[in-house]
Design an enzyme around this catalytic site. Structure first.
Site, mmCIF file in Angstrom:
data_model
loop_
_atom_site.group_PDB
_atom_site.id
_atom_site.type_symbol
_atom_site.label_atom_id
_atom_site.label_comp_id
_atom_site.label_asym_id
_atom_site.label_seq_id
_atom_site.Cartn_x
_atom_site.Cartn_y
_atom_site.Cartn_z
ATOM 1 N N GLY A 498 1.058 -1.131 0.035
ATOM 2 C CA GLY A 498 -0.103 0.026 -0.018
ATOM 3 C C GLY A 498 0.849 1.168 0.095
ATOM 4 O O GLY A 498 2.133 1.193 0.582
ATOM 5 N N LYS A 518 4.518 0.537 8.296
ATOM 6 C CA LYS A 518 4.201 1.489 7.825
ATOM 7 C C LYS A 518 5.757 2.584 7.877
ATOM 8 O O LYS A 518 5.824 3.044 8.889
ATOM 9 C CB LYS A 518 3.144 2.344 8.432
ATOM 10 C CG LYS A 518 2.786 3.705 7.631
ATOM 11 C CD LYS A 518 1.376 4.188 8.582
ATOM 12 C CE LYS A 518 1.185 5.724 7.732
ATOM 13 N NZ LYS A 518 0.050 6.363 8.434
ATOM 14 N N ASP A 613 -9.983 11.952 7.744
ATOM 15 C CA ASP A 613 -9.454 11.597 6.248
ATOM 16 C C ASP A 613 -10.286 10.036 6.117
ATOM 17 O O ASP A 613 -9.532 9.318 5.748
ATOM 18 C CB ASP A 613 -7.820 11.349 5.985
ATOM 19 C CG ASP A 613 -7.611 11.236 4.472
ATOM 20 O OD1 ASP A 613 -8.345 11.572 3.710
ATOM 21 O OD2 ASP A 613 -6.482 10.841 4.573
#
Length: 852
Positions: A498, A518, A613
């Site tokens: 991702g 991440k 978001d």
């Protein structure tokens, strides 16, 4: 115009390149001129769609027209580059017209174009049997172009059709008048021929035929003649060769034409006229010399007594032809010199333009230098003023220094007095020291008592920490940089799963456990407190529908999350990688779980947490399609707006637009620049509409509103989800539209309005494994996912296995010790036997146990 070959080219260089190359190879040395007609676009693309140019603002239309002109210039530059490779420097004529074929016809008429090359059809229509035009533009040009223009139609580098041009009456009259002017060659020959009326009839037939065969073009008033014979390609000796071919075996030519007076001399005149019509320079420079070399007969008597030498019987000397060739060669040299002179003139003009440009540049540089000199003089004047001010300040400092010296002398006298006072104070200090010793003893006693109190307090804290650790285990750990590099194989692209606005996400094996790592982007590392704020926020949050943060690495700027195998909700709705679609029951469960997670974040104390978001890409799915929200806690602490709404203070986050998809963004944010908790409600409403319809988010609310008003809701429901229960689907559609209201004050409350609709639907239609955090608080029975799939008892130490299911650690260890290497739920072979603690589920189980 007759010395220029015009080529009509289109917008596609690739498709029209063969036409230009054919024209260059068959130009016969003529100058080239490229014609390009641009058809302005009537619709202008913008924001993924197209709008009519008439409905756009003038500024936007001008900007798009500028882009069109730039693209047109690139096309023309490419055509000129192709010509340059073949040693030709073409001229270019371009124009803007609403109709391309009409623009070509108009240019031909305006400029008197005589030779044109253009396409006959698209290359896909080409065939060897193609003999007619296939393009509507080509057909229109052929029909409407003036007949004086010769047009060659090309397809795929082959000449398909030629429309021959003919001279109109005006051109023929001009040529006839030029030939009959006094002093011209034809006129002289006619006069000389008039004296030969009494010539013998025996010679008249042969000479007359010779004259008619040489004169290949009959300049008669009112006649129309093929222009192709006037292009200058016929060799000057052609008439002579034609005569040789017509001679019989006895050296004579049979006469089949009428006799005209002076035909014995008009023969050469006609041949010369043809050549002068082709090349004007020959007419102007070579005619007089050639005439001087010809002796014309003055009387009929000469014809009777000494008949003139005849070409037909072989008695004419070749001197006449040699002089004719010499005249033509001189004319060619004169034409070449004139062309070279025009080139030199053009170069001189170009040099003059360049000199003028350089002069303008020099003038601008001079004005700039004058301006700089003026600025420098002004700066020097300012500096002089500053120096004067500094001198004034220096004088003031000198005066102050003098005053300081005077004060110093007075202070010295005061110091002397102070020394005497110090002696007296020393005596008092001795007595104060005795008191100080006494105070020190008392202080030591107080410190000992304080240490004892601190030990007791520390003991109490330790006991409280142990008690709290039994309720909420502290699993968060700080990982090493080497572990992150090993898990991601130094950020191997094949492990990337991702890409977010904050960083890239990799799938990795960390401590024998599948995790999602991440790695934050460099531009997000400018504020180290931002990373620490996100870590501190995420480590405090525990909810079954929030992604669990396992650890972090400050050196690698990495966050480690639990790995969810089914990817994002966005990928599942679009069936990425041919994955099966989500059923409508699963979609109802996902909507309910997402609502539960938002209620938890918004009700968090002491300050609510805004996601800010929210998109389907931020909703992850585990092996059982349980949804988990990620990428939250990024917004800074909110600022309190002073305006009160419904007696409650509205929390406002002042932030900037960073990566948020515009379709999910609160419309009021574009006006105020502030996000509120109702901004998440708007994004949730858009996601709910996508779960219903499976359509893209842009404009989905208006489409659904129109469908509801027209009673056509079923046409918008996603057929891949199965047969929706219509009443529940309609209820969800109205609820989603309320969440997507333009003004945030009209949007519903998640806990009191949205949750009360979704939770009963989930209970009625949801799967057995899917549940929610809020519903578990209201029932005494434990949720199904609190139970171990093996022992069917509430788990105390839940661990996540390689198959994506959570088991009791002890029960799963016994399963492995029994020799099993497959999943207890799917019976498929496990990739590994490593276990990952499910801390989020453990926290939820412990909280449920405390309430029940």
């Amino acid at each position: 115009m007759e010395d220029m070959l015009y080529v009509a080219m289109g917008d596609s260089v690739k498709k029209n390149k063969s036409i230009l190359i054919w024209a260059l190879q068959n130009s016969g040395g003529k100058k080239m001129c490229i014609i390009h007609i641009n058809q302005p676009a009537t619709v202008i693309p913008m924001m993924g769609t197209k709008f009519p140019a008439s409905s756009m603002k003038e500024k936007e239309v001008r900007a798009y027209r500028q882009i069109e002109r730039q693209n047109k210039q690139k096309i023309l530059d490419e055509y000129c580059r192709i010509c340059g490779k073949m040693g030709v420097r073409p001229e270019v004529i371009h124009s803007d017209m609403d109709c391309i074929e009409k623009g070509i016809v108009e240019l031909i008429s305006q400029r008197g174009i005589r030779k044109l090359v253009m396409g006959a059809a698209a290359d896909k229509h080409y065939s060897k049997k193609m003999i007619d035009l296939k393009s509507q533009k080509a057909i229109y040009v052929r029909l409407h172009t003036p007949p004086s223009c010769r047009i060659q139609f090309i397809c795929k580098g082959y000449l398909i059709h030629t429309r021959e041009g003919v001279l109109d009456e005006a051109d023929v009259e001009v040529r006839s008048s030029q030939n009959s002017k006094p002093g011209s060659l034809n006129h002289l020959m006619t006069q000389s021929g008039g004296q030969n009326i009494g010539a013998a009839p025996s010679n008249a037939g042969r000479v007359s035929f010779y004259s008619e065969s040489i004169a290949s073009i009959d300049y008669t008033r009112g006649s129309r003649t093929d222009v192709s014979s006037l292009d200058g390609t016929e060799d000057p000796s052609t008439p002579k060769r034609r005569l040789d071919a017509q001679r019989g075996s006895d050296g004579c030519v049979e006469s089949s034409t009428r006799y005209r007076p002076g035909s014995s001399y008009s023969t050469c005149s006609s041949s010369r006229e043809v050549d002068t019509a082709r090349n004007p320079s020959v007419r102007s420079e070579g005619t007089d010399n050639w005439l001087q070399s010809i002796e014309l007969p003055h009387s009929n008597e000469n014809l009777h007594h000494s008949s003139p030498p005849s070409v037909l019987d072989g008695s004419i000397d070749d001197t006449l032809y040699a002089k004719l060739d010499q005249a033509m060669e001189d004319a060619e040299n004169a034409r070449r010199e004139a062309f070279q002179e025009s080139e030199r003139c053009g170069k001189a003009k170009k040099d003059a333009v360049e000199a003028m440009r350089r002069a303008q540049v020099s003038e601008s540089l001079y004005s700039e230098e004058v301006k700089q000199r003026k600025e420098t003089q002004e700066a020097l004047a300012k500096e002089k003023e500053e120096i004067q001010k500094v001198k004034t300040q220096l004088n003031q400092v000198m005066e102050e220094l003098q005053n300081a010296l005077e004060k110093q002398s007075s202070l010295e006298s005061q110091i002397t007095e102070s020394d005497e006072m110090v002696k007296g104070l020393e005596l008092r200090m001795a007595s104060a020291m005795e008191l100080l010793q006494t105070y020190k003893k008392e202080r030591d006693e107080f410190e000992a008592e304080r240490d004892n109190a601190q030990k007791k307090a520390e003991e109490l804290r330790r006991k409280q920490g142990e008690a709290s650790s039994t309720k909420t285990p502290q699993f968060f750990s700080e990982l090493l940089f080497s572990e992150i590099e090993e898990a991601t194989r130094n950020s191997d692209p094949s492990l990337k799963i991702g890409e977010g606005r904050h960083g890239s996400i990799y799938k990795g094996l960390l401590r024998q456990t599948q995790v999602a790592i991440k790695m934050l982007h460099p531009h997000n590392l400018q504020d180290p407190s931002g990373l620490q704020h996100e870590v501190d926020t995420l480590r405090k949050l525990r909810h079954p529908n929030l992604v669990t943060l396992i650890g972090s690495c400050e050196e690698a700027h990495a966050l480690i999350y639990e790995y969810l195998p089914n990817g994002t909700l966005e990928d599942r709705l679009s069936c990425k990688d041919n994955t099966p679609p989500l059923s409508w029951q699963t979609r109802i469960c996902i909507a309910t779980e997402l609502c539960s997670a938002l209620i938890f974040l918004h009700s968090y104390t002491p300050v609510s947490i805004l996601h800010g978001d929210l998109t389907p890409a931020k909703v992850l799915l585990d092996a059982n399609f349980i949804s988990k929200l990620c990428d939250f806690g990024n917004c800074p602490p909110p600022s309190l707006d002073q305006s009160l709404k419904d007696n409650n203070i509205t929390l406002c986050w002042r932030t900037e637009l960073k990566g948020t998809t515009i379709a999910y963004l609160d419309p009021e944010f574009l006006l105020t620049g502030e996000l509120t908790l109702k901004s998440d409600v708007y994004s949730f409403g858009i996601i709910l509409l996508q779960l219903l319809t499976g359509r893209p988010p842009l404009g989905i609310a208006k489409e659904l509103q129109f469908a509801l008003d027209a009673g056509k809701l079923k046409t918008l429901l996603d057929p891949l989800a199965g047969d929706w229960p219509f009443e529940q689907a309609e209820q969800l559609a109205h609820l989603a539209l309320r969440c997507c209201e333009m003004y945030r004050t009209n949007r519903p409350d998640l806990s009191s309005d949205v949750w009360t609709v979704l939770e009963p639907m989930r209970v009625s239609y949801g799967g057995s494994y899917s549940s929610s955090y809020l519903s578990s608080q209201e029932h005494s029975e434990p949720p199904s996912y609190f139970l171990c799939p093996i022992s069917q008892e509430v788990m105390h130490d839940p661990h996540l296995a390689a198959d994506g299911f959570t088991y009791e650690a002890k029960a799963l260890s016994e399963w492995f010790d029994g020799g099993h290497t497959t999943s207890p739920m799917t019976n498929l072979k496990l990739e590994h036997c490593n276990l990952l603690p499910n801390h989020a589920l453990r926290s939820a189980i412990q909280e449920w146990q405390q309430r029940h």
